[in-house]
Design a protein around this motif. Structure first.
Motif, PDB file in Angstrom:
ATOM      1  N   TYR A   1       4.687   1.581   0.235  1.00 22.23           N
ATOM      2  CA  TYR A   1       3.895   0.770  -0.670  1.00 22.23           C
ATOM      3  C   TYR A   1       2.956   1.651  -1.483  1.00 22.23           C
ATOM      4  O   TYR A   1       2.280   2.527  -0.955  1.00 22.23           O
ATOM      5  CB  TYR A   1       3.089  -0.263   0.111  1.00 22.23           C
ATOM      6  CG  TYR A   1       2.208  -1.099  -0.773  1.00 22.23           C
ATOM      7  CD1 TYR A   1       2.749  -1.994  -1.676  1.00 22.23           C
ATOM      8  CD2 TYR A   1       0.829  -0.980  -0.728  1.00 22.23           C
ATOM      9  CE1 TYR A   1       1.954  -2.750  -2.500  1.00 22.23           C
ATOM     10  CE2 TYR A   1       0.021  -1.730  -1.548  1.00 22.23           C
ATOM     11  CZ  TYR A   1       0.596  -2.619  -2.430  1.00 22.23           C
ATOM     12  OH  TYR A   1      -0.208  -3.361  -3.251  1.00 22.23           O
ATOM     13  N   ASP A   2       2.943   1.433  -2.771  1.00 23.33           N
ATOM     14  CA  ASP A   2       2.060   2.170  -3.664  1.00 23.33           C
ATOM     15  C   ASP A   2       1.189   1.167  -4.404  1.00 23.33           C
ATOM     16  O   ASP A   2       1.695   0.299  -5.128  1.00 23.33           O
ATOM     17  CB  ASP A   2       2.872   3.010  -4.652  1.00 23.33           C
ATOM     18  CG  ASP A   2       2.007   3.928  -5.497  1.00 23.33           C
ATOM     19  OD1 ASP A   2       0.762   3.867  -5.392  1.00 23.33           O
ATOM     20  OD2 ASP A   2       2.567   4.710  -6.265  1.00 23.33           O
ATOM     21  N   HIS A   3      -0.104   1.267  -4.214  1.00 23.11           N
ATOM     22  CA  HIS A   3      -1.058   0.359  -4.847  1.00 23.11           C
ATOM     23  C   HIS A   3      -0.955   0.406  -6.376  1.00 23.11           C
ATOM     24  O   HIS A   3      -1.345  -0.528  -7.056  1.00 23.11           O
ATOM     25  CB  HIS A   3      -2.478   0.732  -4.411  1.00 23.11           C
ATOM     26  CG  HIS A   3      -3.540  -0.123  -5.002  1.00 23.11           C
ATOM     27  ND1 HIS A   3      -3.785  -1.404  -4.567  1.00 23.11           N
ATOM     28  CD2 HIS A   3      -4.411   0.100  -6.020  1.00 23.11           C
ATOM     29  CE1 HIS A   3      -4.756  -1.932  -5.279  1.00 23.11           C
ATOM     30  NE2 HIS A   3      -5.158  -1.043  -6.169  1.00 23.11           N
TER      31      HIS A   3
ATOM     32  N   ASN B   1      -1.259  -1.285 -17.195  1.00 26.38           N
ATOM     33  CA  ASN B   1      -1.425  -1.055 -15.766  1.00 26.38           C
ATOM     34  C   ASN B   1      -2.207   0.234 -15.578  1.00 26.38           C
ATOM     35  O   ASN B   1      -2.126   1.147 -16.393  1.00 26.38           O
ATOM     36  CB  ASN B   1      -0.046  -0.913 -15.091  1.00 26.38           C
ATOM     37  CG  ASN B   1       0.610  -2.257 -14.863  1.00 26.38           C
ATOM     38  OD1 ASN B   1       0.225  -2.993 -13.971  1.00 26.38           O
ATOM     39  ND2 ASN B   1       1.600  -2.579 -15.681  1.00 26.38           N
ATOM     40  N   TYR B   2      -2.982   0.291 -14.506  1.00 30.03           N
ATOM     41  CA  TYR B   2      -3.703   1.537 -14.252  1.00 30.03           C
ATOM     42  C   TYR B   2      -2.821   2.497 -13.485  1.00 30.03           C
ATOM     43  O   TYR B   2      -1.866   2.115 -12.830  1.00 30.03           O
ATOM     44  CB  TYR B   2      -5.041   1.291 -13.549  1.00 30.03           C
ATOM     45  CG  TYR B   2      -5.007   0.424 -12.321  1.00 30.03           C
ATOM     46  CD1 TYR B   2      -4.677   0.945 -11.077  1.00 30.03           C
ATOM     47  CD2 TYR B   2      -5.342  -0.924 -12.390  1.00 30.03           C
ATOM     48  CE1 TYR B   2      -4.674   0.149  -9.949  1.00 30.03           C
ATOM     49  CE2 TYR B   2      -5.337  -1.720 -11.267  1.00 30.03           C
ATOM     50  CZ  TYR B   2      -5.011  -1.180 -10.048  1.00 30.03           C
ATOM     51  OH  TYR B   2      -5.003  -1.971  -8.931  1.00 30.03           O
ATOM     52  N   ARG B   3      -3.136   3.761 -13.601  1.00 31.75           N
ATOM     53  CA  ARG B   3      -2.334   4.833 -13.019  1.00 31.75           C
ATOM     54  C   ARG B   3      -3.186   5.702 -12.106  1.00 31.75           C
ATOM     55  O   ARG B   3      -4.415   5.699 -12.201  1.00 31.75           O
ATOM     56  CB  ARG B   3      -1.754   5.732 -14.126  1.00 31.75           C
ATOM     57  CG  ARG B   3      -0.908   4.996 -15.125  1.00 31.75           C
ATOM     58  CD  ARG B   3       0.489   4.782 -14.564  1.00 31.75           C
ATOM     59  NE  ARG B   3       1.300   4.061 -15.524  1.00 31.75           N
ATOM     60  CZ  ARG B   3       1.736   2.835 -15.318  1.00 31.75           C
ATOM     61  NH1 ARG B   3       1.437   2.196 -14.238  1.00 31.75           N
ATOM     62  NH2 ARG B   3       2.482   2.234 -16.211  1.00 31.75           N
TER      63      ARG B   3
ATOM     64  N   GLY C   1      -6.785   5.972  -3.824  1.00 27.64           N
ATOM     65  CA  GLY C   1      -6.602   4.832  -2.929  1.00 27.64           C
ATOM     66  C   GLY C   1      -6.931   3.538  -3.654  1.00 27.64           C
ATOM     67  O   GLY C   1      -7.107   3.505  -4.869  1.00 27.64           O
ATOM     68  N   ASN C   2      -7.049   2.467  -2.908  1.00 26.26           N
ATOM     69  CA  ASN C   2      -7.310   1.147  -3.487  1.00 26.26           C
ATOM     70  C   ASN C   2      -8.641   1.056  -4.231  1.00 26.26           C
ATOM     71  O   ASN C   2      -8.804   0.246  -5.126  1.00 26.26           O
ATOM     72  CB  ASN C   2      -7.278   0.077  -2.407  1.00 26.26           C
ATOM     73  CG  ASN C   2      -5.893  -0.146  -1.862  1.00 26.26           C
ATOM     74  OD1 ASN C   2      -4.967   0.588  -2.175  1.00 26.26           O
ATOM     75  ND2 ASN C   2      -5.741  -1.146  -1.041  1.00 26.26           N
ATOM     76  N   PHE C   3      -9.622   1.884  -3.847  1.00 26.63           N
ATOM     77  CA  PHE C   3     -10.945   1.779  -4.456  1.00 26.63           C
ATOM     78  C   PHE C   3     -11.178   2.790  -5.561  1.00 26.63           C
ATOM     79  O   PHE C   3     -12.215   2.784  -6.198  1.00 26.63           O
ATOM     80  CB  PHE C   3     -12.025   1.936  -3.373  1.00 26.63           C
ATOM     81  CG  PHE C   3     -11.965   0.862  -2.342  1.00 26.63           C
ATOM     82  CD1 PHE C   3     -12.387  -0.422  -2.631  1.00 26.63           C
ATOM     83  CD2 PHE C   3     -11.446   1.120  -1.092  1.00 26.63           C
ATOM     84  CE1 PHE C   3     -12.317  -1.420  -1.682  1.00 26.63           C
ATOM     85  CE2 PHE C   3     -11.374   0.133  -0.136  1.00 26.63           C
ATOM     86  CZ  PHE C   3     -11.803  -1.147  -0.435  1.00 26.63           C
TER      87      PHE C   3
END
Length: 173
Positions: free
Chosen positions: A92-94, A121-123, A165-167
């Motif tokens: 899984y890639d956020h 989309n952000y990268r 990461g997610n943040f």
């Protein structure tokens, strides 16, 4: 009439249906009001004086859309069977892309999504950019504390992993 920018942060949370005790979807009602503004509405008071004209306003919406990302992750994990199947979390890639169709499936109307002329989309950040951010943070801290701060290679590697990461880079601060 002026020119302005309106920034909707966490717009994804307003797209997801939210029902009150009376059965009304409050987020749908909010999106309908926002759609009126996005279309270039003129809001007047009782005397006819213009209070707000959105004809020359740039609207920007931002959201992480984690609900969409989590749903895609669950769908991918359903395809895994057998002992050799890898965990869905390992692949899984956020930062996987989400589409306009994903946002519409989440609860936005075609009309609402169609008013945003650009969708991005952000990268992940490049390593060199993350290192620049780390160096800037260290320099600011060193100056504020009046001490020289040095990071070990292990800490830099940890911060590089955390930054994508997610943040995002907020986490490394």
């Amino acid at each position: 009439s002026g020119i302005g920018i309106v920034f909707f942060d966490e717009l994804d949370k307003k797209i997801i249906p939210s029902y009150g005790s009376s059965g009304i979807n409050y987020n749908a009602a909010l999106l309908a009001e926002l759609l009126t503004m996005l279309e270039g509405s003129i809001i007047t008071d009782n005397s006819g004086k213009t209070l707000f004209d959105s004809s020359y306003t740039l609207f920007i919406g931002l959201g992480s859309f984690d609900v969409v990302r989590e749903k895609k992750q669950k769908e991918a994990s359903k395809k895994l069977i057998g002992f050799e199947a890898k965990s869905p979390l390992s692949d899984y890639d956020h930062y996987n892309d989400i589409s306009l169709d994903d946002i519409i499936e989440l609860g936005a109307s075609y009309e609402f999504v169609g008013r945003f002329t650009l969708f991005a989309n952000y990268r992940k950040l490049a390593t060199e950019h993350i290192l620049e951010i780390i160096d800037t943070i260290i320099a600011e801290l060193s100056e504020a504390l009046q001490v020289k701060i040095m990071l070990s290679e292990q800490m830099k590697a940890f911060l590089l992993r955390e930054a994508n990461g997610n943040f995002g880079c907020r986490r490394i601060r």
